[in-house]
Motif scaffolding. Structure first.
Motif, PDB file in Angstrom:
ATOM      1  N   GLN A 159      82.585  17.365  35.481  1.00 59.47           N
ATOM      2  CA  GLN A 159      81.693  17.942  36.486  1.00 59.47           C
ATOM      3  C   GLN A 159      80.352  18.272  35.841  1.00 59.47           C
ATOM      4  O   GLN A 159      79.969  19.432  35.716  1.00 59.47           O
ATOM      5  CB  GLN A 159      82.344  19.174  37.120  1.00 59.47           C
ATOM      6  CG  GLN A 159      83.660  18.848  37.807  1.00 59.47           C
ATOM      7  CD  GLN A 159      84.369  20.074  38.333  1.00 59.47           C
ATOM      8  OE1 GLN A 159      84.661  20.177  39.512  1.00 59.47           O
ATOM      9  NE2 GLN A 159      84.664  21.018  37.458  1.00 59.47           N
ATOM     10  N   ASP A 160      79.642  17.221  35.468  1.00 57.08           N
ATOM     11  CA  ASP A 160      78.342  17.405  34.830  1.00 57.08           C
ATOM     12  C   ASP A 160      77.650  16.054  34.785  1.00 57.08           C
ATOM     13  O   ASP A 160      78.311  15.001  34.759  1.00 57.08           O
ATOM     14  CB  ASP A 160      78.513  17.964  33.416  1.00 57.08           C
ATOM     15  CG  ASP A 160      77.244  18.618  32.879  1.00 57.08           C
ATOM     16  OD1 ASP A 160      76.300  18.803  33.668  1.00 57.08           O
ATOM     17  OD2 ASP A 160      77.207  18.951  31.685  1.00 57.08           O
ATOM     18  N   GLY A 161      76.322  16.059  34.767  1.00 55.42           N
ATOM     19  CA  GLY A 161      75.591  14.809  34.632  1.00 55.42           C
ATOM     20  C   GLY A 161      75.927  14.122  33.326  1.00 55.42           C
ATOM     21  O   GLY A 161      75.970  14.766  32.267  1.00 55.42           O
ATOM     22  N   ALA A 162      76.190  12.814  33.399  1.00 60.14           N
ATOM     23  CA  ALA A 162      76.617  12.086  32.197  1.00 60.14           C
ATOM     24  C   ALA A 162      75.999  10.698  32.141  1.00 60.14           C
ATOM     25  O   ALA A 162      76.604   9.763  31.628  1.00 60.14           O
ATOM     26  CB  ALA A 162      78.146  11.989  32.160  1.00 60.14           C
ATOM     27  N   ALA A 163      74.788  10.556  32.684  1.00 57.30           N
ATOM     28  CA  ALA A 163      74.155   9.243  32.726  1.00 57.30           C
ATOM     29  C   ALA A 163      73.931   8.684  31.330  1.00 57.30           C
ATOM     30  O   ALA A 163      74.094   7.487  31.097  1.00 57.30           O
ATOM     31  CB  ALA A 163      72.832   9.329  33.492  1.00 57.30           C
ATOM     32  N   ALA A 164      73.557   9.542  30.386  1.00 56.88           N
ATOM     33  CA  ALA A 164      73.278   9.058  29.031  1.00 56.88           C
ATOM     34  C   ALA A 164      74.539   8.617  28.311  1.00 56.88           C
ATOM     35  O   ALA A 164      74.492   7.790  27.400  1.00 56.88           O
ATOM     36  CB  ALA A 164      72.567  10.145  28.228  1.00 56.88           C
ATOM     37  N   GLN A 165      75.694   9.148  28.707  1.00 53.82           N
ATOM     38  CA  GLN A 165      76.944   8.798  28.044  1.00 53.82           C
ATOM     39  C   GLN A 165      77.609   7.565  28.639  1.00 53.82           C
ATOM     40  O   GLN A 165      78.130   6.718  27.914  1.00 53.82           O
ATOM     41  CB  GLN A 165      77.914   9.983  28.117  1.00 53.82           C
ATOM     42  CG  GLN A 165      77.493  11.197  27.310  1.00 53.82           C
ATOM     43  CD  GLN A 165      78.398  12.379  27.569  1.00 53.82           C
ATOM     44  OE1 GLN A 165      78.450  12.908  28.679  1.00 53.82           O
ATOM     45  NE2 GLN A 165      79.144  12.787  26.558  1.00 53.82           N
ATOM     46  N   TYR A 166      77.603   7.467  29.981  1.00 49.71           N
ATOM     47  CA  TYR A 166      78.429   6.456  30.628  1.00 49.71           C
ATOM     48  C   TYR A 166      77.669   5.454  31.490  1.00 49.71           C
ATOM     49  O   TYR A 166      78.212   4.418  31.837  1.00 49.71           O
ATOM     50  CB  TYR A 166      79.483   7.142  31.500  1.00 49.71           C
ATOM     51  CG  TYR A 166      80.484   7.931  30.693  1.00 49.71           C
ATOM     52  CD1 TYR A 166      81.480   7.289  29.964  1.00 49.71           C
ATOM     53  CD2 TYR A 166      80.430   9.312  30.654  1.00 49.71           C
ATOM     54  CE1 TYR A 166      82.393   8.000  29.228  1.00 49.71           C
ATOM     55  CE2 TYR A 166      81.343  10.048  29.921  1.00 49.71           C
ATOM     56  CZ  TYR A 166      82.327   9.385  29.203  1.00 49.71           C
ATOM     57  OH  TYR A 166      83.231  10.099  28.465  1.00 49.71           O
ATOM     58  N   GLY A 167      76.466   5.769  31.875  1.00 44.55           N
ATOM     59  CA  GLY A 167      75.736   4.874  32.754  1.00 44.55           C
ATOM     60  C   GLY A 167      74.850   5.668  33.674  1.00 44.55           C
ATOM     61  O   GLY A 167      75.140   6.823  34.005  1.00 44.55           O
TER      62      GLY A 167
END
Length: 894
Positions: A159-167
């Motif tokens: 439950q957190d922004g993860a664009a840099a990690q996964y896409g």
């Protein structure tokens, strides 16, 4: 019991659980420790570090085990997520094709903002984009309803922004579905249930088996077949009853008095006067097959593969059509008069159905291994979703009329193929991690990788009868869903290449720091770089603080960029244009831009004593150039009567009005009419045809970068386990979410439409800001002793509302309200012998419904003989419209 107040139901639930709440987020069959508490589970989502527990994560990760997913009663995975996590909202009601592709929202954002992974690999999206539901518009996210529950070991929800990690589309968070790897044994589940009202029968047959064809190999296969039948929660159709209104003397579209006098056979239509069955569930038959396989016979290396195959057939009722909608030339003069004669094929009217035939499959293969302190994972994934759309039990009025003569009846096929939506995705990924000892509290964990993705979206033309326009005297296109012509067919592709680097380090034992950067290059949107920084500090062994700052970038899905379609109701024609289409250019549109986001979050983790974990996380998500479905740009309104051959492309407003009628008082927009013509759409709905016209409308819209929004909220979770010895074990928890979205700015409307209309009207804004609960609270308990178990959950939803205009005066607004509602779920289970479990339960035990629409509004609808009268409950209600559901389940493990 249905009339118990929310407070009394909540009080009952709290009393039953001795003041605790929310069902425990237990992890079943966890490979690291079957008895592990949920927050002690080893996670693989939100971190690249091996062996990290959920309770030690620098970002909020919720773990849901297989047993917990089963206890929701309904076998759909989306329902299991939505009932257990307050931060996830599930689409409770859908119409047309979206009825079979319900979506989820995480933290109040669009379904497209949540990335779905299976075993850590990106899942392809559906090709069926949502365009008929303002709350979920544009959604083309992966359909997790195609993943059978018995194939799942656990779910991890970041439950957190993860664009840099996964896409770059993981703006709201990530749902990672971890599959079983059993090499032996299995389970069979048979579930049946229906709504308290007696309809909506649900049957599910599901099973999993694991085996080892050769040594050091596992193959886990799961199959599921389920059938869900129609439900109906609508009211009478006022067009076919005597409302006391005279209605239109020309069309007979209003006023049952005139219709019944002309067509008494209407009373023989099935379910009269409840002839319009559009307000309720459709019928669906779904078959899913999934496998997960691997070979570990080479030391330190695993060769793996997993995949799904799904087949779905769904049917939804559309608005009932009156007898005078389709007729031949011999009936032209009398179709709207007393005692009509001639070629009228549907003397009792007809009720079209939209039909979906879907085939979806995906396969992933790869190899991963450990080489000293370095791990390598290389994989290739292909997924494809094909939706074939049909209309059955209908007719093309223009084709029927044009094929008739004064002495010969017309012809139109009743079952027509409208066209296909096809989406596919290739993903090749390489992920590496390496531990490097640099003399700090723990080694530096370095993770990096490459990903190549190719996406394709295609619209396939349907049969000519689906889009035939003809002479223009009557409405063209098959009734209820205008088909796709070869001029509308299209195929578009794009590629994306990305690289990421993720560093995680503990400089000192209490401090964990994680930083990630990702660069992506899209062939249609160019380059972007996004970042994420996360930190956690354990002040004491029982108290920690954590926080994150990140950026995101989401390119429009190909479905958002290239979908187009026409929807025809009994009193309007509306269209959605692809932003890059010729029609959109007439409106002044020139395609979509990517969305950009900035996320901040901060929280605490508290473990006051053994067995209890408390987390509280606040977040703020700033979303710029948000992609939304625009307001409808009006082509004409009110009773502007079309004069065949009178309008030509390029006319100014005054000439256009004269082309419709010399006394037209309604609104006319030549640019919208030209846009429709450019996209091959007829501009003559049935309301303007023949001898006169009743009030109605013609409008178009498109996906646009229309808004900047700010979403802020809190997530709270507290879990506790109590061992009562001879009295059994109890898992308690309370889970809550507060979420609020506001519109910070609205874009300008396209240059060639009426600037007073705006690009995103106040009604659409209300759908974004008002129509989801601001807060939700889950209370519950799971008790188990010996062969007996009881699961109890109370879910309380905050108030919702939606702005609308009054039926009798569109210049006056009002709010549709759904008050605070509490829903009680219960399941009682018994295991008479090892491996065999019987369970009975109910979702919405007290049969709670949303508040009905205001009585004065419904009276106006009834007086106007409006089809809107049928929908007596707000369709945006978070608790759905169907009331209570009861079920029984038999589980056999072997």
């Amino acid at each position: 019991m249905r009339h118990l107040s929310t407070i009394s139901r909540a009080t009952l639930a709290i009393a039953l659980v001795f003041g605790a709440a929310g069902e425990a987020f237990a992890q079943a069959d966890a490979p690291q420790d079957a008895e592990a508490e949920p927050q002690d589970a080893i996670i693989v989502t939100g971190t690249r570090v091996t062996g990290l527990k959920a309770s030690d994560s620098p970002t909020p990760v919720q773990v849901l085990g297989a047993d917990l997913l089963k206890r929701v009663g309904q076998t759909d995975l989306m329902q299991a997520l939505g009932q257990n996590l307050p931060s996830i909202q599930v689409q409770a009601f859908g119409n047309d094709q979206t009825a079979f592709h319900p979506s989820i929202k995480l933290r109040g954002l669009n379904p497209n903002h949540t990335l779905v992974l299976v075993n850590g690999k990106r899942r392809h999206g559906t090709s069926n984009v949502v365009v008929t539901n303002a709350l979920w518009t544009g959604g083309a996210a992966p359909d997790i309803g195609l993943i059978p529950q018995d194939s799942i070991e656990r779910l991890e929800v970041l439950q957190d922004g993860a664009a840099a990690q996964y896409g770059t589309d993981a703006i709201a968070g990530v749902v990672n579905i971890i599959l079983k790897k059993n090499a032996s044994g299995g389970v069979i589940n048979v579930t049946g249930g229906k709504y308290f009202a007696g309809d909506g029968l649900n049957q599910s047959y599901m099973g999993n088996v694991g085996f080892a064809p050769i040594e050091d190999m596992y193959v886990s296969v799961t199959a599921e077949h389920k059938v869900h039948d129609y439900s109906f929660r609508g009211d009478v159709d006022p067009r076919v009853v005597d409302t006391g209104q005279s209605g239109s003397a020309n069309t007979g579209s209003n006023g049952g008095r005139t219709i019944l006098a002309r067509y008494p056979g209407v009373k023989n239509f099935p379910n009269y006067p409840y002839v319009n069955r559009i307000f309720g569930d459709g019928r669906m038959i779904l078959t899913n097959v999934m496998y997960n396989a691997g070979y570990t016979g080479i030391e330190g290396i695993e060769i793996y593969s997993f995949g799904t195959l799904s087949r779905r057939v769904g049917r939804t009722y559309q608005n009932y059509r009156l007898p005078n909608v389709v007729y031949g030339k011999s009936a032209q003069a009398s179709v709207n008069t007393a005692n009509p004669t001639g070629d009228i094929p549907f003397k009792a009217g007809f009720s079209p159905q939209e039909v979906l035939r879907e085939l979806d499959f995906a396969i992933t293969s790869g190899v991963k291994g450990e080489f000293g302190n370095t791990t390598v994972d290389a994989s290739l994934t292909y997924g494809r979703d094909t939706n074939k759309v049909y209309v059955e039990g209908s007719a093309n009025a223009a084709l029927y009329y044009d094929s008739s003569t004064l002495t010969q009846n017309g012809y139109s096929p009743s079952d027509v193929h409208d066209g296909d939506f096809v989406g596919s995705q290739w993903v090749a990924a390489l992920d590496l991690t390496h531990e490097l000892d640099i003399g700090m509290a723990q080694p530096l964990n370095i993770a990096g990788g490459l990903e190549w993705r190719r996406e394709r979206y295609e619209l396939v033309a349907g049969e000519p009868a689906s889009y035939y326009v003809g002479s223009g005297f009557l409405q063209g296109g098959i009734q209820s869903f205008f088909g796709y012509s070869p001029a509308n067919a299209s195929a578009h592709t794009r590629e994306d290449f990305s690289q990421y680097l993720d560093l995680s380090i503990k400089p000192i034992d209490p401090l964990l720091i994680d930083a990630a950067v990702r660069h992506e290059h899209y062939t249609d949107f160019g380059d972007t770089t996004v970042f994420k920084g996360t930190a956690r500090y354990d002040i004491t062994p029982t108290f920690a603080i954590r926080g994150t700052a990140s950026t995101g970038f989401r390119a429009p899905t190909l479905a958002e960029g290239y979908y187009s379609g026409i929807n025809v109701s009994v009193s309007s024609l509306s269209g959605i244009f692809a932003p890059n289409s010729a029609g959109a250019a007439f409106l002044g549109l020139s395609g979509l831009k990517p969305e950009k986001s900035t996320n901040f979050s901060a929280g605490v983790v508290v473990r006051p004593f053994d067995g209890m974990t408390i987390t509280l996380d606040g977040y703020s998500i700033y979303l710029r150039d948000r992609i939304v479905q625009s307001a409808g740009f009006t082509g004409y309104s009110n009773n502007c009567k079309y004069l065949p051959g009178g309008y030509t492309q390029g006319m100014d407003v005054n000439a256009a009005k004269a082309a419709f009628t010399g006394t037209c008082t309604g609104f006319i927009s030549p640019s919208v009419l030209d846009a429709l013509a450019a996209n091959g759409v007829p501009i003559i709905p049935v309301i303007t045809a023949i001898n006169g016209g009743a009030s109605g409308s013609l409008n178009v819209n498109a996906f646009v970068n229309g808004l900047n929004t700010v979403t802020q909220g809190l997530d709270f979770l507290a879990t506790y386990t109590t061992d009562f010895g001879d009295w059994g074990r109890v898992d308690w928890s309370v889970a809550a979410n507060y979420n609020k979205t506001r519109v910070s700015s609205i874009g300008a409307p396209p240059s060639k439409v009426n600037q007073l209309q705006g690009i995103f009207d106040r009604y659409a804004q209300s759908a974004v800001t008002d129509a989801s609960p601001k807060w939700r609270l889950n209370y519950g308990i799971f008790w188990q002793k010996g062969i007996f178990s009881v699961s109890l959950r109370e879910s309380i939803y905050g108030k919702t509302k939606l702005l609308a205009s009054r039926p009798a005066n569109a210049n006056i607004d009002y709010y549709q309200h759904v008050g605070t509602k509490g829903i009680t779920d219960i399941e009682v289970g018994i295991e008479p012998k090892k491996g065999l479990k019987l369970a009975i339960g109910a979702n919405n035990l007290f049969d709670i419904y949303p508040d009905k629409l205001p009585a004065d509004i419904r009276q106006e609808q009834y007086n106007l003989s409006s089809t809107a009268y049928i929908s007596q409950y707000p369709s945006f209600s978070p608790i759905g419209i169907n009331g209570g559901y009861y079920y029984a389940r038999v589980t056999a493990k072997f």
